[in-house]
Design a protein around this motif. Structure first.
Motif, PDB file in Angstrom:
ATOM      1  N   VAL A   1       5.138  -4.102   1.339  1.00 10.34           N
ATOM      2  CA  VAL A   1       5.754  -2.843   1.765  1.00 10.34           C
ATOM      3  C   VAL A   1       4.670  -1.775   1.819  1.00 10.34           C
ATOM      4  O   VAL A   1       3.806  -1.716   0.938  1.00 10.34           O
ATOM      5  N   HIS A   2       4.723  -0.931   2.852  1.00 12.11           N
ATOM      6  CA  HIS A   2       3.753   0.146   3.000  1.00 12.11           C
ATOM      7  C   HIS A   2       4.508   1.463   3.066  1.00 12.11           C
ATOM      8  O   HIS A   2       5.477   1.593   3.809  1.00 12.11           O
ATOM      9  N   VAL A   3       4.086   2.417   2.275  1.00  6.20           N
ATOM     10  CA  VAL A   3       4.779   3.704   2.188  1.00  6.20           C
ATOM     11  C   VAL A   3       3.841   4.790   2.701  1.00  6.20           C
ATOM     12  O   VAL A   3       2.673   4.842   2.301  1.00  6.20           O
TER      13      VAL A   3
ATOM     14  N   GLY B   1       7.335  -3.862   5.529  1.00 12.38           N
ATOM     15  CA  GLY B   1       7.310  -2.922   6.640  1.00 12.38           C
ATOM     16  C   GLY B   1       6.748  -1.598   6.178  1.00 12.38           C
ATOM     17  O   GLY B   1       6.364  -1.441   5.020  1.00 12.38           O
ATOM     18  N   LEU B   2       6.729  -0.652   7.118  1.00  9.64           N
ATOM     19  CA  LEU B   2       6.214   0.694   6.851  1.00  9.64           C
ATOM     20  C   LEU B   2       7.398   1.650   6.760  1.00  9.64           C
ATOM     21  O   LEU B   2       8.253   1.673   7.647  1.00  9.64           O
TER      22      LEU B   2
ATOM     23  N   THR C   1       0.858  -1.184   0.000  1.00  9.72           N
ATOM     24  CA  THR C   1       0.000   0.000   0.000  1.00  9.72           C
ATOM     25  C   THR C   1       0.890   1.228   0.000  1.00  9.72           C
ATOM     26  O   THR C   1       1.871   1.309   0.747  1.00  9.72           O
ATOM     27  N   ILE C   2       0.529   2.159  -0.855  1.00  8.67           N
ATOM     28  CA  ILE C   2       1.313   3.383  -0.973  1.00  8.67           C
ATOM     29  C   ILE C   2       0.358   4.539  -0.763  1.00  8.67           C
ATOM     30  O   ILE C   2      -0.641   4.670  -1.481  1.00  8.67           O
ATOM     31  N   ALA C   3       0.651   5.357   0.234  1.00 10.80           N
ATOM     32  CA  ALA C   3      -0.268   6.436   0.584  1.00 10.80           C
ATOM     33  C   ALA C   3      -0.152   7.590  -0.407  1.00 10.80           C
ATOM     34  O   ALA C   3       0.690   7.585  -1.307  1.00 10.80           O
TER      35      ALA C   3
ATOM     36  N   ALA D   1       9.741   3.548  12.253  1.00  8.75           N
ATOM     37  CA  ALA D   1      10.145   3.769  13.642  1.00  8.75           C
ATOM     38  C   ALA D   1      11.360   4.705  13.711  1.00  8.75           C
ATOM     39  O   ALA D   1      11.393   5.646  14.517  1.00  8.75           O
ATOM     40  N   SER D   2      12.335   4.467  12.848  1.00  9.55           N
ATOM     41  CA  SER D   2      13.516   5.339  12.834  1.00  9.55           C
ATOM     42  C   SER D   2      13.123   6.748  12.407  1.00  9.55           C
ATOM     43  O   SER D   2      13.566   7.748  12.971  1.00  9.55           O
TER      44      SER D   2
END
Lengths: 344, 344, 344
Positions: free
Chosen positions: A288-290, A304-305, A271-273, B316-317
């Motif tokens: 992967v999430h952006v 991950g985000l 998902t990409i915001a 998180a970073s």
């Protein structure tokens, strides 16, 4: 536009456990806050649980954990995933209230004799369908669409008004393409030569899978040599730029105003915001999430985000921090000097 | 769509030194990785040299430095600038495989009697050409284009489908305008008055030079008083916003989703990466290069590469760094205090 | 296109105190820098006062404070708000020089028999007006517009070419909608289910107030349950994304390429600069101003100016600072350690 139903009809169509009167009348679907005694609502996010006690809704769709709380105030439909139930409810409702005329080819459409349209295709006013196009059964071509020569549209796919589907490009089955979308314009490719740009003709096409949705005025460029490819189930919002030779994996969803530069591959279930930007020639892993407005400038190999945005502030605070930021490296050097001094 | 050629035909059309069999058959142009024994490839970036040994390509276009390595594995075309050669190859190939019908005015087009179309103009289905428009020889107006009164289109210029060219605006020769482009909408100009906005009618137009390419759904607004001007050779990607009174110099190229605000002047031979943003009333020198997603907020008088993006990280970073950033100025004050203490 | 007027005619139409010859001839409106002896100019920003002495303009519109300086060099129109005067001058000028033909329904338009068009409506070539549409008196529907069933267009509203107005959506009076705008495409709503996306049909519509202007290729999605709402006097620039259920208050203005995510409410009298991005489900107070390219990620309850952009720099400087930024939190920890050491 609403026509009344009973909760019994809802349950018959969509399942779920009904707590309350089966003949309760429903005239609309709405939010908990705006509901009246004829409104069917859902509660998916526990954050909004407080609204359950105050809503005037006729009935609320809830998860088992909230069944008692919901039933205490009135009718409830209990289902494991209220948001999913709500999604299906909107689909059922839309089919009911949006009467659709029988498919027809509007007489003003301009359709080449060599185009092959399967059964029950609907072609809107002034649509243009060029040579050798194939359109699957039950597809809907909106008013003013331009389907260029050799393009393919799968069964059950719907194009809104003003869509351009470029030559030799293909759309799978059950896709939804909103107004103003351009599929198959040239990718942005030039060789520099003596201070000018020599055009690289874009010899590939665009291939789009099944169940893909594409938002209004989004652009998907044809590939330079290979094709630009969107896998099954991809969802794109409005005003997105997909450059040449991008590949997007199954069921990835991208929010509005995002740009994906050339030859980047995006995995499945990403998902990409909104307003994010992914530079060219990268590989982004599955899941992967952006975050919104983030620039992705390197490949990402781990789910991950990921985020990268300057946190906004009142202008005065921002200005002070931004000015300091322009000297951050030297600040670090100063801290290093202090550390050396203090450790000696 | 491909029709086979021999390497001899390629050389005859485009030059280059052939190493290998002149009658080698070529059916497609492709990438080194995806090539088969009927594919013609190029190798321009030394980074991909390793692919030379593994590719199955029929022939590879290379620079003199790689001539021996390329010839060792099969046929090769040696040329000083393989990427430029490739660009011209794609143009030659596209002319061969994209058969074009003889120019004609589609009978469904709506053309005002006062419009003047030169020889061999092609007008697509349902295009609208209003009063006093002039179209140069060999130009192509795509299906569903709207060319408003008084607009001018130069010889050899091609408009894809659904292009809007506003009244009194002009396009030079040999331009390419992709689908959905809007040239000559009103610039965004209002005078504030008593809490409302009073419209400033945009009295200028848009003037576009020769050999300009404009990507899908890009918008170029008309000027407020003077014109918005794109010089010869400018290349714009998709979904770009060019505000009123912007001027862009010769052969500058701008990637997708970039916004240039009003009255900004951009020099010649600039490149602006995707999703960048240049605020209004600035002057950008020649040969300036702007990185993706960078906001340019001051004029730039020196050639060079300019950047300004928060580097992305795992969420998180990023959160920890971003939170600290909001107190960066005070961190600097704390370092200053430590420095004073340590120097006393 | 210009037809000459005298300053007397300008004053008669728009008011203001004339210093100088009433029969001075004016052929164009222009900038101080580009003016000749037939040009009428304005000076609103004291920053440009130096141009007053050098301009060749026939007449300059100025505030009372500059009346003497302006009159010393030639004719002047003195008015309390020169920029407002200029705005009204452009409106008057545009009415004069942009001759408009008498309203007519172009014979190529496709208009459903059930559509109701009031007096003096102008419908352009090949426009499509579906069932049950209502169009108010004096409205202009541009060439190639598609007005879907049940949509409403207020009196005096003007649509440029290629506008899509979705079913059941409404536009108020005196609105201006530029080319390529899409109003009423589906909002981007899906429920995740077993690794796929289940579509949430968007059952709301779009309601737009009076005196709203919408820039080219901007998209405004229909609401999921409730409507997406733009209040009176809202001004949107080009290529803006307004997601489902957004509400924008009176007289707020948004510059190009900005994205407003779903269910966010923006107050009245806000200004949002270009390429900004406001995430979903936020509330932004009245009189909030957002800087260009800023991401707004939390609600804003206080009027003021808000910013959040990484300040651009030459690439080498940016790289050093950006690299340090990725370790900013640990830098803060190091400063903390130094402080502890120094205080002990």
């Amino acid at each position: 536009m609403a026509t009344a139903v009973t909760l019994a009809e809802v349950i018959a169509a969509l399942g779920g456990d009904l707590h309350g009167e089966a003949n309760t009348r429903i005239e609309r679907i709405g939010t908990l806050l705006g509901a009246d005694a004829l409104t069917l609502c859902f509660l998916a996010n526990p954050r909004y649980q407080a609204q359950l006690t105050s809503t005037a809704a006729a009935c609320v769709i809830v998860a088992p954990a909230l069944a008692d709380a919901a039933a205490a105030r009135g009718a409830a439909i209990v289902t494991p995933d209220p948001y999913l139930y709500f999604a299906r409810l909107t689909q059922w409702w839309a089919r009911r209230v949006r009467s659709r005329a029988a498919p027809r080819i509007h007489p003003s459409a301009v359709i080449d004799a060599s185009a092959r349209l399967d059964a029950d295709v609907d072609v809107g006013a002034l649509a243009v369908i060029e040579a050798d196009v194939r359109v699957g059964a039950g597809a809907i071509i909106g008013a003013h669409c331009v389907i260029e020569r050799g393009a393919v549209i799968g069964a059950g796919t719907r194009l809104a008004a003003h869509v351009t589907l470029g030559f030799d490009c293909s759309l799978g089955e059950r896709c939804i393409v909103h107004a103003g979308v351009v599929i198959g314009a040239d990718g942005f490719g030039f060789a520099p030569h003596a201070g000018r740009w020599e055009k690289i003709e874009q010899l590939g096409a665009v291939r789009i899978g099944n169940d893909v949705e594409i938002g209004a005025n989004t652009c998907i460029d044809r590939g330079a040599l290979d094709d630009t490819v969107l896998a099954d189930g991809v969802k794109l919002d409005n005003l997105i730029q997909i450059a040449h030779n991008v590949r997007i994996g199954e069921h990835s969803a991208i929010a509005g105003c995002t740009a994906i530069a050339g030859s980047t591959t995006i995995g499945a279930h990403c998902t990409i915001a909104g307003a994010a930007n992914i530079v060219g020639h990268l590989t982004i892993a599955d899941h992967v999430h952006v975050s919104a407005a983030t620039l992705i400038s390197r490949s990402i190999h781990k789910p991950g985000l990921y985020s990268g945005v300057f946190p906004f502030d009142d202008n005065a605070s921002w200005e002070k921090n931004a000015a300091t930021l322009r000297n951050l490296y030297s600040l670090r050097q100063r801290v290093l000097a202090l550390e050396k001094k203090n450790s000696s």
